[in-house]
Design a protein around this motif. Structure first.
Motif, mmCIF file in Angstrom:
data_model
loop_
_atom_site.group_PDB
_atom_site.id
_atom_site.type_symbol
_atom_site.label_atom_id
_atom_site.label_comp_id
_atom_site.label_asym_id
_atom_site.label_seq_id
_atom_site.Cartn_x
_atom_site.Cartn_y
_atom_site.Cartn_z
ATOM 1 N N GLU A 1 0.741 -1.533 -0.065
ATOM 2 C CA GLU A 1 0.029 0.197 -0.117
ATOM 3 C C GLU A 1 0.843 1.149 -0.196
ATOM 4 N N ALA A 2 2.076 1.181 -0.300
ATOM 5 C CA ALA A 2 2.701 2.082 -0.513
ATOM 6 C C ALA A 2 2.185 3.434 -1.313
ATOM 7 N N ARG A 3 2.723 4.689 -1.007
ATOM 8 C CA ARG A 3 2.902 6.117 -1.315
ATOM 9 C C ARG A 3 3.850 6.278 -2.622
ATOM 10 N N GLY A 4 2.872 5.982 -3.803
ATOM 11 C CA GLY A 4 3.862 6.445 -5.168
ATOM 12 C C GLY A 4 4.541 7.616 -5.230
ATOM 13 N N PHE A 5 5.722 7.743 -6.760
ATOM 14 C CA PHE A 5 5.568 9.366 -6.105
ATOM 15 C C PHE A 5 4.635 10.321 -7.457
ATOM 16 N N SER A 6 4.158 10.106 -7.889
ATOM 17 C CA SER A 6 3.551 10.545 -8.945
ATOM 18 C C SER A 6 3.335 11.549 -8.875
ATOM 19 N N GLY A 7 2.982 12.728 -9.029
ATOM 20 C CA GLY A 7 2.717 14.384 -8.139
ATOM 21 C C GLY A 7 3.365 14.629 -7.387
ATOM 22 N N ILE A 8 4.989 13.684 -7.293
ATOM 23 C CA ILE A 8 5.788 14.660 -5.764
ATOM 24 C C ILE A 8 6.987 15.674 -6.893
ATOM 25 N N ASP A 9 6.352 17.057 -5.637
ATOM 26 C CA ASP A 9 7.701 17.766 -6.952
ATOM 27 C C ASP A 9 8.265 18.334 -5.647
ATOM 28 N N THR A 10 8.435 17.860 -4.408
ATOM 29 C CA THR A 10 9.625 17.996 -3.872
ATOM 30 C C THR A 10 10.193 17.261 -3.004
ATOM 31 N N TRP A 11 11.742 16.719 -3.414
ATOM 32 C CA TRP A 11 12.211 15.556 -2.460
ATOM 33 C C TRP A 11 13.467 15.955 -1.882
ATOM 34 N N VAL A 12 13.461 15.445 -0.551
ATOM 35 C CA VAL A 12 14.165 15.766 0.517
ATOM 36 C C VAL A 12 14.079 14.888 0.679
ATOM 37 N N PHE A 13 16.206 14.817 1.178
ATOM 38 C CA PHE A 13 16.793 14.664 1.871
ATOM 39 C C PHE A 13 17.615 14.431 3.241
ATOM 40 N N ASP A 14 17.689 13.379 3.987
ATOM 41 C CA ASP A 14 18.710 13.277 4.898
ATOM 42 C C ASP A 14 20.128 13.089 4.349
ATOM 43 N N LEU A 15 20.549 13.602 5.277
ATOM 44 C CA LEU A 15 22.706 13.735 5.160
ATOM 45 C C LEU A 15 22.942 12.098 5.543
ATOM 46 N N ASP A 16 23.185 12.583 6.987
ATOM 47 C CA ASP A 16 24.480 10.928 7.249
ATOM 48 C C ASP A 16 23.892 10.106 7.403
ATOM 49 N N ASN A 17 24.723 9.180 6.788
ATOM 50 C CA ASN A 17 24.232 7.766 6.028
ATOM 51 C C ASN A 17 23.037 8.076 5.223
ATOM 52 N N ARG B 1 8.231 15.570 15.669
ATOM 53 C CA ARG B 1 7.198 16.537 14.922
ATOM 54 C C ARG B 1 7.309 18.282 14.584
ATOM 55 N N SER B 2 7.743 19.233 15.725
ATOM 56 C CA SER B 2 7.917 20.041 15.420
ATOM 57 C C SER B 2 8.978 20.258 14.247
ATOM 58 N N ALA B 3 10.408 19.791 13.564
ATOM 59 C CA ALA B 3 11.511 19.711 13.680
ATOM 60 C C ALA B 3 10.340 19.725 11.769
ATOM 61 N N TYR B 4 9.579 19.129 11.969
ATOM 62 C CA TYR B 4 9.421 18.577 10.701
ATOM 63 C C TYR B 4 9.171 19.949 10.106
ATOM 64 N N GLU B 5 7.605 20.433 10.951
ATOM 65 C CA GLU B 5 6.866 21.223 10.576
ATOM 66 C C GLU B 5 7.052 22.677 10.868
ATOM 67 N N LYS B 6 8.491 22.751 11.570
ATOM 68 C CA LYS B 6 9.687 24.349 11.060
ATOM 69 C C LYS B 6 9.995 24.240 9.755
ATOM 70 N N ARG C 1 8.917 26.353 6.783
ATOM 71 C CA ARG C 1 9.709 27.441 6.304
ATOM 72 C C ARG C 1 10.180 27.476 4.730
ATOM 73 N N HIS C 2 10.293 26.534 4.149
ATOM 74 C CA HIS C 2 10.297 26.036 2.378
ATOM 75 C C HIS C 2 9.338 26.074 1.933
ATOM 76 N N GLY C 3 7.657 25.850 2.453
ATOM 77 C CA GLY C 3 6.655 26.195 1.897
ATOM 78 C C GLY C 3 6.078 24.600 1.250
ATOM 79 N N VAL C 4 6.675 23.919 1.598
ATOM 80 C CA VAL C 4 6.531 22.643 1.493
ATOM 81 C C VAL C 4 5.222 22.093 1.067
ATOM 82 N N ASP C 5 4.336 21.339 0.612
ATOM 83 C CA ASP C 5 3.638 20.754 1.144
ATOM 84 C C ASP C 5 3.362 19.045 0.924
ATOM 85 N N PRO C 6 3.066 18.478 2.390
ATOM 86 C CA PRO C 6 3.619 17.005 2.264
ATOM 87 C C PRO C 6 3.198 16.295 1.500
#
Length: 243
Positions: A13-29, A160-165, A169-174
């Motif tokens: 039941e995974a969410r797919g990538f159709s309609g994705i317009d913002t790609w967010v990457f952690d850094l370390d590892n 949660r507040s880290a993600y919400e900020k 900040r970047h006007g991202v639609d999750p």
């Protein structure tokens, strides 16, 4: 878990990538493999900081550091809360590492460049650390910005507040974004917010990290698992976007 010889796994039941317009990457590892030996150096520097701060031997400092990590999420947060240290001084010290073992990754660069829309780094580390590492990988120019621990007011993922900020900040639609992250628990809130989630695990066991930090966890909040980020972007994401 990923089976032997398997690099990618997608939940039924995974969410797919159709309609994705913002790609967010952690850094370390996440953006680099563990054999780049970035995190072990940072981890050792944090231990050294704790040794110097409290006048402890290495074993005692390491034990205290891990206690802080499990109780507060990061050693930095513990030291800020209980000893009011200067967070910028701590970050400069922790990230004063040798970057020579980080190899240029042209395949990852091509894969990230090919993603349509915005690309952002979301890290519990510092901006300077993220920029240094991404520069060595040859991928920094593909990212619009870095959202670091200072931008989150030093409140780390998975709070949660880290993600919400970050989103504000970047006007991202999750619901139109995807997050790539190496620790399973850090994907709980993003998935709850509507993001597509990808867990990035090491191809081989990383002896410098705890087992829970590198498990290919199958859980409702994890849509996809991969041990090959560039391959996943090329083999799973790109075809989904082209369909």
């Amino acid at each position: 878990m990923l089976l032997p010889g398997e690099s990618h796994l997608t939940a039924p039941e995974a969410r797919g990538f159709s309609g994705i317009d913002t790609w967010v990457f952690d850094l370390d590892n996440t953006l680099y493999p563990h054999d780049a030996r970035v995190w072990p150096q940072v981890d050792e520097r944090i231990t050294l900081y704790v040794m110097n701060l409290f006048g402890l031997d290495g074993i005692s400092a390491r034990a205290l550091q891990k206690y802080f990590y499990h109780r507060y999420g990061t050693t930095l947060r513990a030291l800020m809360a209980e000893w009011r240290i200067d967070p910028y001084e701590f970050l400069d010290f922790a990230h004063d590492i040798d970057h020579s073992s980080i190899a240029l990754d042209p395949g990852l660069g091509v894969a990230i460049e090919g993603l349509p829309g915005r690309k952002l780094i979301l890290t519990n580390g510092s901006r300077r650390h993220a920029e240094n590492v991404a520069t060595k990988l040859g991928i920094l120019d593909h990212f619009e910005d870095v959202f670091d621990i200072a931008a989150a007011d030093f409140v780390p993922k998975p709070e949660r507040s880290a993600y919400e900020k970050f989103l504000n900040r970047h006007g991202v639609d999750p619901t139109r974004s995807a997050l790539f992250e190496d620790i399973a628990k850090n994907l709980v809130v993003p998935h709850d917010l509507g993001m597509a989630t990808v867990l990035v695990v090491p191809r081989t066991i990383d002896p410098f990290r705890e087992s829970f930090e590198q498990e290919a966890v199958r859980a409702p909040h994890i849509d996809h698992i991969t041990n090959d980020l560039a391959g996943f972007l090329t083999e799973r994401v790109a075809p989904a976007l082209a369909a």
